[in-house]
Design a protein around this motif. Structure first.
Motif, PDB file in Angstrom:
ATOM      1  N   GLN A 267       0.821  -1.199   0.000  1.00 32.57           N
ATOM      2  CA  GLN A 267       0.000   0.000   0.000  1.00 32.57           C
ATOM      3  C   GLN A 267       0.861   1.257   0.000  1.00 32.57           C
ATOM      4  O   GLN A 267       0.558   2.236  -0.688  1.00 32.57           O
ATOM      5  CB  GLN A 267      -0.932   0.003   1.223  1.00 32.57           C
ATOM      6  N   ILE A 271       1.051   4.407  -2.718  1.00 30.37           N
ATOM      7  CA  ILE A 271       0.945   5.824  -2.381  1.00 30.37           C
ATOM      8  C   ILE A 271       2.138   6.597  -2.949  1.00 30.37           C
ATOM      9  O   ILE A 271       1.989   7.678  -3.539  1.00 30.37           O
ATOM     10  CB  ILE A 271       0.846   6.010  -0.858  1.00 30.37           C
ATOM     11  N   ASP A 274       1.740   6.980  -6.667  1.00 27.40           N
ATOM     12  CA  ASP A 274       0.723   7.975  -7.017  1.00 27.40           C
ATOM     13  C   ASP A 274       1.235   9.396  -6.798  1.00 27.40           C
ATOM     14  O   ASP A 274       0.922  10.309  -7.566  1.00 27.40           O
ATOM     15  CB  ASP A 274      -0.542   7.748  -6.190  1.00 27.40           C
ATOM     16  N   THR A 446     -13.874  10.931   8.431  1.00 24.81           N
ATOM     17  CA  THR A 446     -14.457  11.428   7.182  1.00 24.81           C
ATOM     18  C   THR A 446     -15.310  12.654   7.429  1.00 24.81           C
ATOM     19  O   THR A 446     -15.246  13.646   6.677  1.00 24.81           O
ATOM     20  CB  THR A 446     -15.293  10.320   6.529  1.00 24.81           C
ATOM     21  N   LEU A 501      -5.438  14.113   1.894  1.00 20.41           N
ATOM     22  CA  LEU A 501      -6.356  12.972   1.874  1.00 20.41           C
ATOM     23  C   LEU A 501      -7.251  13.038   0.643  1.00 20.41           C
ATOM     24  O   LEU A 501      -7.451  12.034  -0.055  1.00 20.41           O
ATOM     25  CB  LEU A 501      -7.194  12.955   3.149  1.00 20.41           C
ATOM     26  N   ARG A 504      -5.230  12.037  -2.400  1.00 16.54           N
ATOM     27  CA  ARG A 504      -5.045  10.596  -2.524  1.00 16.54           C
ATOM     28  C   ARG A 504      -6.334   9.899  -2.945  1.00 16.54           C
ATOM     29  O   ARG A 504      -6.294   8.829  -3.553  1.00 16.54           O
ATOM     30  CB  ARG A 504      -4.523  10.016  -1.206  1.00 16.54           C
ATOM     31  N   ALA A 505      -7.480  10.514  -2.613  1.00 16.58           N
ATOM     32  CA  ALA A 505      -8.777   9.955  -3.021  1.00 16.58           C
ATOM     33  C   ALA A 505      -9.130  10.318  -4.456  1.00 16.58           C
ATOM     34  O   ALA A 505     -10.152   9.853  -4.981  1.00 16.58           O
ATOM     35  CB  ALA A 505      -9.871  10.440  -2.079  1.00 16.58           C
ATOM     36  N   ALA A 536     -15.852   8.351  -1.777  1.00 12.81           N
ATOM     37  CA  ALA A 536     -14.455   8.169  -2.188  1.00 12.81           C
ATOM     38  C   ALA A 536     -13.504   8.526  -1.059  1.00 12.81           C
ATOM     39  O   ALA A 536     -12.518   7.818  -0.807  1.00 12.81           O
ATOM     40  CB  ALA A 536     -14.171   9.025  -3.421  1.00 12.81           C
ATOM     41  N   THR A 539     -13.745   5.825   1.631  1.00 14.05           N
ATOM     42  CA  THR A 539     -13.077   4.598   1.204  1.00 14.05           C
ATOM     43  C   THR A 539     -11.566   4.726   1.332  1.00 14.05           C
ATOM     44  O   THR A 539     -10.882   3.818   1.802  1.00 14.05           O
ATOM     45  CB  THR A 539     -13.452   4.267  -0.248  1.00 14.05           C
ATOM     46  N   GLN A 540     -11.013   5.889   0.921  1.00 15.13           N
ATOM     47  CA  GLN A 540      -9.579   6.105   1.014  1.00 15.13           C
ATOM     48  C   GLN A 540      -9.115   6.118   2.462  1.00 15.13           C
ATOM     49  O   GLN A 540      -8.100   5.508   2.811  1.00 15.13           O
ATOM     50  CB  GLN A 540      -9.206   7.437   0.350  1.00 15.13           C
ATOM     51  N   ARG A 541      -9.866   6.807   3.329  1.00 16.24           N
ATOM     52  CA  ARG A 541      -9.476   6.897   4.735  1.00 16.24           C
ATOM     53  C   ARG A 541      -9.512   5.528   5.393  1.00 16.24           C
ATOM     54  O   ARG A 541      -8.599   5.143   6.125  1.00 16.24           O
ATOM     55  CB  ARG A 541     -10.405   7.861   5.473  1.00 16.24           C
ATOM     56  N   GLU A 544      -6.563   3.398   4.342  1.00 18.47           N
ATOM     57  CA  GLU A 544      -5.318   3.760   5.008  1.00 18.47           C
ATOM     58  C   GLU A 544      -5.317   3.297   6.462  1.00 18.47           C
ATOM     59  O   GLU A 544      -4.288   2.874   6.981  1.00 18.47           O
ATOM     60  CB  GLU A 544      -5.107   5.270   4.915  1.00 18.47           C
TER      61      GLU A 544
END
Length: 594
Positions: A267, A271, A274, A446, A501, A504-505, A536, A539-541, A544
């Motif tokens: 993971q 990151i 990206d 979130t 954040l 990254r999302a 989104a 989901t990203q949070r 992680e």
């Protein structure tokens, strides 16, 4: 200590004058007189579980040196590479494509610093010296890396071409002189902290240098922290990505970026890719992770901190040295340091290194540690990352680290010479609770992330492709924000963490940060509605957070993999041979369930 190091199987006859002063010291070091000799008694860790430790440092490392080449022989005094993996990483860095990104994962103690050094030394050897920037996470690491590189630059008559600027230990005149040398292109290798690279006088000096002479390479040491610390309490780690783009735009020709680490999960690798290699940017990997064969592992639980403090002093008096003792809090480090020095038999060759240690003291401690003038360093995580001393024989955690990354990095300070070392974790239930809180205290929820976005954007999502300037000083309306912000870097830090954040999302791209005015420029990329955006981000949070929980299981290579330039062999023996019982597993290190 000599008697203990040679183990309980040895008995030693002593000089009469030494025998005369022994009685007061025998009990303190678990020694016993046998006729006219002295023998070490069995050493115990914990009162309910006696264990022996034979400290004879046998050779455990099985990797073979790799043949040298022109860059190594011409620029350093090394006769060979430490391993084929180190040689592969050096070659990959020296031949990385312009504007490309190389992620090199090597075990702790495998010589990652040589990659950085040769990136600067090889162009200097060929008469094409240009600046190599190396971003490091701690002042101790900057000092240590600088000291390690100095002999190679002195060998080439270029001592002044390597420098560091990480803390506040340099006086104003020295800093001004260094900044001037950076502007003029008179520095080939500079170690610095991310905060100094992305803003302030050094950022301006580097940009001026790059416009005129270009950059040989940008190196990020301990790059896994970009994903860990960068998204939370040290957002400057992720701002390095924006600074890299500014430098690429200003440079006469593109330069490669090298990311170095010993602990990169899948993971974390995603990151980093990206962030540093979006779109069609070349992204290369040298993955030579290996489970260290040198450490033996032992843990012991204590019911309270006072009992643990007494036992930690007992353990540190008996384990072989040099040794490092880690705690999580400054207060615990100070208490352990004071206890070790107390009384007529108190230790004297011991130092205390925490985040509150002054810059000049940090440099002195690192120098004394490298020169064998200290036997023991009591420290928080401020001391350790990348600080290289080959013959550390024991690393004691008088705490429970909040994550496997931290534990493995700090335990990896031991046994870098390939000989056996001991990793010992002494913990209490309170330590476990603190580790859990520390592991997740800086993960924004979130709802709070969306509230911060609404405050910065004035409750309006821009149109896709729209460039917007945001005020990072805007505070959200939810209750409790003042207490939360006191725990980190305040409103600006949390708002920047929110933007990262969102980035990254896939919702936006941060294109610039003005740290003087606390403003950020973004390009909005989200084409969907607000509900999809919330999903989104959530989901990203959650991904992680799950990554943090799963690190202990997902970071280890196959224990049975043979060494073939990719993975090393399984870890070294447990303590069965010397502790008289099965290994007690290290559990709960990531804040997850026991």
């Amino acid at each position: 200590m000599l008697i203990r190091t040679l183990g309980p199987a040895s008995a030693w006859r002593l000089h009469p004058e030494l025998r005369a002063c022994l009685p007061a010291r025998l009990d303190a070091f678990d020694l016993a007189e046998v006729s006219d000799a002295v023998r070490a008694l069995p050493f115990t860790i914990g009162r309910e579980d006696p264990r022996l430790f034979d400290a004879r440092p046998e050779m455990r490392r099985t990797q073979r040196p790799a043949p040298p080449d022109v860059p190594l022989l011409s620029c350093t005094d090394h006769a060979a590479y430490a391993s084929a993996a180190q040689k592969q990483a050096v070659h990959a860095a020296l031949t990385a494509p312009p504007a490309g990104v190389l992620l090199a994962t090597l075990p702790t103690g495998a010589g990652k610093s040589l990659v950085t050094q040769l990136l600067a030394l090889e162009p200097l050897r060929r008469g094409r010296a240009r600046l190599v920037l190396c971003v490091v996470p701690t002042v101790a690491l900057a000092i240590d890396q600088h000291r390690a590189a100095l002999p190679h630059f002195e060998r080439m008559g270029a001592r002044q071409r390597v420098a560091y600027l990480a803390g506040d230990d340099q006086d104003a005149a020295s800093r001004a002189d260094l900044l001037d040398r950076v502007r003029r292109g008179s520095v080939s290798l500079l170690f610095t902290a991310p905060e100094r690279l992305v803003r302030g006088p050094l950022a301006d000096a580097v940009l001026s240098c790059v416009r005129e002479q270009g950059l040989a390479a940008l190196v990020v040491d301990e790059a896994h922290l970009v994903a860990g610390w960068g998204g939370r309490f040290r957002p400057a780690f992720q701002q390095v990505k924006e600074q890299r783009e500014r430098l690429l735009a200003a440079a006469p020709e593109p330069f490669p970026t090298v990311l170095l680490s010993a602990t990169v999960t899948p993971q974390t690798a995603d990151i980093l890719r990206d962030l540093f290699a979006p779109h069609q940017t070349p992204f290369l990997r040298v993955d030579a992770r290996a489970l260290r064969a040198e450490p033996d592992w032992v843990t012991h639980r204590y019911e309270d901190r006072d009992e643990r403090l007494r036992e930690a002093v007992h353990v540190l008096r008996h384990l072989p040295r040099p040794a490092i003792a880690y705690t999580t809090s400054v207060e615990d480090a100070e208490a352990l340091y004071d206890a070790l020095r107390a009384g007529p038999l108190g230790l004297r060759r011991v130092a205390l290194f925490t985040g509150e240690t002054r810059g000049d003291q940090r440099a002195r401690i690192v120098d004394e540690w490298r020169a064998d003038e200290l036997d023991l360093v009591v420290a928080t995580s401020a001391f350790g990352l990348g600080v290289d001393k080959p013959d550390v024989r024991a690393v004691v955690h008088a705490t429970m680290p909040e994550g496997l990354d931290r534990f493995y990095q700090e335990a990896g300070r031991g046994g870098r010479d390939g000989h056996a070392t001991l990793s010992c974790v002494l913990w209490t239930p309170d330590d476990r609770d603190l580790a859990r809180r520390n592991a997740f205290i800086n993960v924004i929820t979130t709802d709070k992330a969306l509230a911060r976005w609404s405050a910065m954007s004035h409750s309006r999502d821009p149109a896709p492709g729209e460039i917007t300037t945001l005020d990072l000083r805007c505070r959200p309306a939810y209750a409790g924000s003042q207490a939360e912000e006191r725990r980190s870097e305040g409103t600006v830090g949390w708002n920047l963490a929110t933007l990262l954040l969102f980035e990254r999302a896939g919702a936006l791209r941060v294109t610039g940060i003005d740290t003087r005015q606390d403003m950020a420029d973004i390009v909005w990329r989200w084409p969907g509605d607000r509900t999809a955006l919330e999903q989104a981000v959530d989901t990203q949070r959650l991904a992680e957070q799950e990554q943090e929980r799963r690190k202990p299981r997902r970071d280890a290579p196959d224990a049975g993999a043979e060494s073939a330039g990719v993975y090393g062999r399984a870890p070294g023996r447990t303590l069965r041979h010397s502790l008289g019982g099965a290994l007690r597993p290290v559990r709960g290190l990531s804040g997850g369930p026991d």
